[in-house]
Write a protein that holds these residues in place. Structure first.
Motif, PDB file in Angstrom:
ATOM      1  N   GLU A  19       0.804  -1.180   0.217  1.00 29.17           N
ATOM      2  CA  GLU A  19       0.265  -0.022   0.047  1.00 29.17           C
ATOM      3  C   GLU A  19       0.703   1.287  -0.103  1.00 29.17           C
ATOM      4  N   ARG A  20       1.902   1.358   1.147  1.00 33.97           N
ATOM      5  CA  ARG A  20       2.887   2.482   1.092  1.00 33.97           C
ATOM      6  C   ARG A  20       3.563   2.560  -0.493  1.00 33.97           C
ATOM      7  N   ALA A  21       4.100   1.473  -0.721  1.00 36.28           N
ATOM      8  CA  ALA A  21       4.828   1.419  -1.924  1.00 36.28           C
ATOM      9  C   ALA A  21       4.271   1.832  -3.280  1.00 36.28           C
ATOM     10  N   ARG A  22       2.803   1.285  -3.255  1.00 40.45           N
ATOM     11  CA  ARG A  22       2.125   2.080  -4.416  1.00 40.45           C
ATOM     12  C   ARG A  22       1.847   3.419  -4.189  1.00 40.45           C
ATOM     13  N   GLY A  23       1.674   3.903  -3.006  1.00 47.49           N
ATOM     14  CA  GLY A  23       1.500   5.499  -3.115  1.00 47.49           C
ATOM     15  C   GLY A  23       2.599   6.052  -3.592  1.00 47.49           C
ATOM     16  N   ILE A  24       3.908   5.591  -2.988  1.00 49.30           N
ATOM     17  CA  ILE A  24       5.145   6.337  -3.590  1.00 49.30           C
ATOM     18  C   ILE A  24       5.448   6.263  -5.024  1.00 49.30           C
ATOM     19  N   HIS A  25       5.139   5.017  -5.625  1.00 41.40           N
ATOM     20  CA  HIS A  25       5.130   4.701  -7.090  1.00 41.40           C
ATOM     21  C   HIS A  25       4.513   5.899  -7.668  1.00 41.40           C
ATOM     22  N   HIS A  26       3.002   6.055  -7.445  1.00 45.33           N
ATOM     23  CA  HIS A  26       2.228   7.187  -8.065  1.00 45.33           C
ATOM     24  C   HIS A  26       2.728   8.596  -7.844  1.00 45.33           C
ATOM     25  N   GLU A  27       3.472   8.891  -6.613  1.00 42.16           N
ATOM     26  CA  GLU A  27       3.819  10.129  -6.480  1.00 42.16           C
ATOM     27  C   GLU A  27       5.120  10.138  -7.546  1.00 42.16           C
ATOM     28  N   LEU A  28       5.766   9.212  -7.980  1.00 45.06           N
ATOM     29  CA  LEU A  28       6.954   9.289  -8.916  1.00 45.06           C
ATOM     30  C   LEU A  28       6.624   8.997 -10.033  1.00 45.06           C
ATOM     31  N   GLY A  29       5.277   8.680 -10.375  1.00 43.29           N
ATOM     32  CA  GLY A  29       5.169   8.246 -11.959  1.00 43.29           C
ATOM     33  C   GLY A  29       5.425   9.302 -12.778  1.00 43.29           C
ATOM     34  N   PRO A  30       4.759  10.725 -12.592  1.00 44.47           N
ATOM     35  CA  PRO A  30       5.128  11.650 -13.555  1.00 44.47           C
ATOM     36  C   PRO A  30       6.447  11.983 -13.814  1.00 44.47           C
ATOM     37  N   LEU A  31       7.599  11.623 -12.692  1.00 44.18           N
ATOM     38  CA  LEU A  31       8.951  11.795 -12.964  1.00 44.18           C
ATOM     39  C   LEU A  31       9.207  10.789 -13.781  1.00 44.18           C
ATOM     40  N   PHE A  32       8.975   9.523 -13.612  1.00 47.48           N
ATOM     41  CA  PHE A  32       9.183   8.513 -14.419  1.00 47.48           C
ATOM     42  C   PHE A  32       9.053   8.711 -15.838  1.00 47.48           C
ATOM     43  N   ARG A  33       7.938   9.232 -16.191  1.00 47.74           N
ATOM     44  CA  ARG A  33       7.299   9.591 -17.601  1.00 47.74           C
ATOM     45  C   ARG A  33       8.401  10.615 -17.843  1.00 47.74           C
ATOM     46  N   GLU A  34       8.562  11.770 -17.352  1.00 45.95           N
ATOM     47  CA  GLU A  34       9.306  12.936 -17.930  1.00 45.95           C
ATOM     48  C   GLU A  34      11.025  12.358 -18.170  1.00 45.95           C
ATOM     49  N   LEU A  35      11.300  11.520 -17.377  1.00 45.84           N
ATOM     50  CA  LEU A  35      12.931  11.204 -17.422  1.00 45.84           C
ATOM     51  C   LEU A  35      13.137  10.296 -18.803  1.00 45.84           C
ATOM     52  N   PHE A  36      12.015   9.942 -19.403  1.00 47.06           N
ATOM     53  CA  PHE A  36      12.196   9.197 -20.782  1.00 47.06           C
ATOM     54  C   PHE A  36      11.342   9.736 -22.055  1.00 47.06           C
ATOM     55  N   VAL A  37      11.128  11.115 -21.851  1.00 47.59           N
ATOM     56  CA  VAL A  37      10.659  11.674 -23.158  1.00 47.59           C
ATOM     57  C   VAL A  37      11.590  11.783 -24.269  1.00 47.59           C
ATOM     58  N   GLU A  38      12.858  11.784 -24.126  1.00 49.09           N
ATOM     59  CA  GLU A  38      13.960  11.812 -24.867  1.00 49.09           C
ATOM     60  C   GLU A  38      14.827  10.519 -24.462  1.00 49.09           C
ATOM     61  N   THR A  39      15.842  10.314 -25.092  1.00 52.71           N
ATOM     62  CA  THR A  39      16.887   9.214 -24.798  1.00 52.71           C
ATOM     63  C   THR A  39      17.542   9.446 -23.523  1.00 52.71           C
ATOM     64  N   ASN A  40      17.458   8.557 -22.660  1.00 52.62           N
ATOM     65  CA  ASN A  40      18.082   8.778 -21.534  1.00 52.62           C
ATOM     66  C   ASN A  40      19.834   8.710 -21.650  1.00 52.62           C
TER      67      ASN A  40
END
Length: 307
Positions: free
Chosen positions: A231-252
């Motif tokens: 439950e806690r892990a999912r909450g943090i995962h969703h907090e970080l979700g937008p960052l995950f997406r932005e970090l891969f809009v172009e080539t890492n």
């Protein structure tokens, strides 16, 4: 061989460059110390995120040495892969001599070996270098997938102790976890957006891009999942979700280096042929970073108020 506990969070470090595209060792070492202080479980310099493809062999070794020198109590796992087995072996031997605690070896790219060639490649290095070694599967970069049969075969080698999974195929990753369960073998996420799902099927941690920017949150998410608090892990995962997406809009590592610069952790400079993040993405990245910082401040204020 010294064992490494391959559970937890291992940031795939950036390599900072100065205005003349030389390695900025002072910033590199300061960043290693920042990440260690944040509670990560190890550091991974000179991988894909560290722009290994545009570093000379001597630069590879100097980066590894600098990171080892900077930290006190976390293992340093050096990226030493190549599409040339002899070259990968030389880099691995030099990293071992420099004091690396382990090796991360991307599968050979461009020349697209068959599975038997992959087995021979990894065994050659594992037979020669007595360090824990992590096989790195990222078909989007290499053009060749490491099949579960191959992963299971490699896991039998005493020096091959981990698998960085960045195929995007959760079914395949789960199968590798199943088939290596009886070995001393860790399956680590190589894709931030899939770290929590991979942990849920038996993965042990992550070699993470996002942890460069949000090491504390990434450690909290992985730690909660490893403790069974999904439950806690999912909450943090969703907090970080937008960052995950932005970090891969172009080539890492293009976006993560921009994020490092926005946060003041290091310059956004990259070596050609990589270029700075396109302007159209910068505002969204800044907004995500601002939101994460605001959430951190609100949590800190609430905690202070409860004392």
């Amino acid at each position: 061989m010294t064992d490494i506990d391959l559970s937890g969070v291992f940031p795939a470090m950036c390599t900072p460059f100065d205005e003349d595209e030389r390695i900025d060792f002072e910033t590199l070492q300061r960043d290693a110390q920042r990440l260690e202080t944040a509670g990560v479980d190890g550091l991974v310099p000179v991988g894909s995120t560290g722009e290994s493809a545009t570093l000379t062999h001597d630069e590879h070794v100097r980066v590894v040495e600098a990171v080892i020198e900077a930290v006190d109590d976390v293992p340093v796992i050096a990226g030493t892969g190549s599409n040339n087995t002899r070259e990968a072996l030389e880099l691995s031997e030099r990293a071992a001599d420099a004091g690396a605690d382990g090796l991360l070896l991307i599968s050979p790219y461009y020349n697209k070996p068959e599975q038997r060639g992959l087995i021979e490649h990894y065994r050659t290095i594992a037979d020669a270098v007595d360090l824990p070694q992590i096989v790195y599967n990222v078909p989007s970069r290499t053009g060749r997938n490491i099949e579960p049969d191959t992963a299971a075969e490699l896991a039998r080698h005493e020096n091959i102790t981990g698998f960085k999974a960045a195929s995007g195929d959760l079914g395949q990753i789960g199968e590798i976890v199943e088939r290596t369960a009886d070995e001393d073998f860790a399956v680590l996420s190589g894709d931030d957006a899939l770290t929590l799902p991979i942990l849920s099927v038996g993965g042990s941690g992550t070699i993470s891009v996002a942890a460069n920017i949000e090491p504390e949150r990434t450690c909290a998410m992985v730690g909660a999942a490893l403790d069974g608090d999904y439950e806690r892990a999912r909450g943090i995962h969703h907090e970080l979700g937008p960052l995950f997406r932005e970090l891969f809009v172009e080539t890492n590592p293009i976006p993560v280096k921009e994020a490092m610069a926005i946060r003041g952790y290091g310059p956004a400079r990259l070596r050609s042929p990589l270029t700075r993040l396109a302007e159209e993405y910068r505002d969204d990245l800044e907004a995500v970073l601002d939101d994460l910082e605001r959430e951190r401040t609100e949590v800190a204020d609430a905690t202070e108020g409860d004392r």
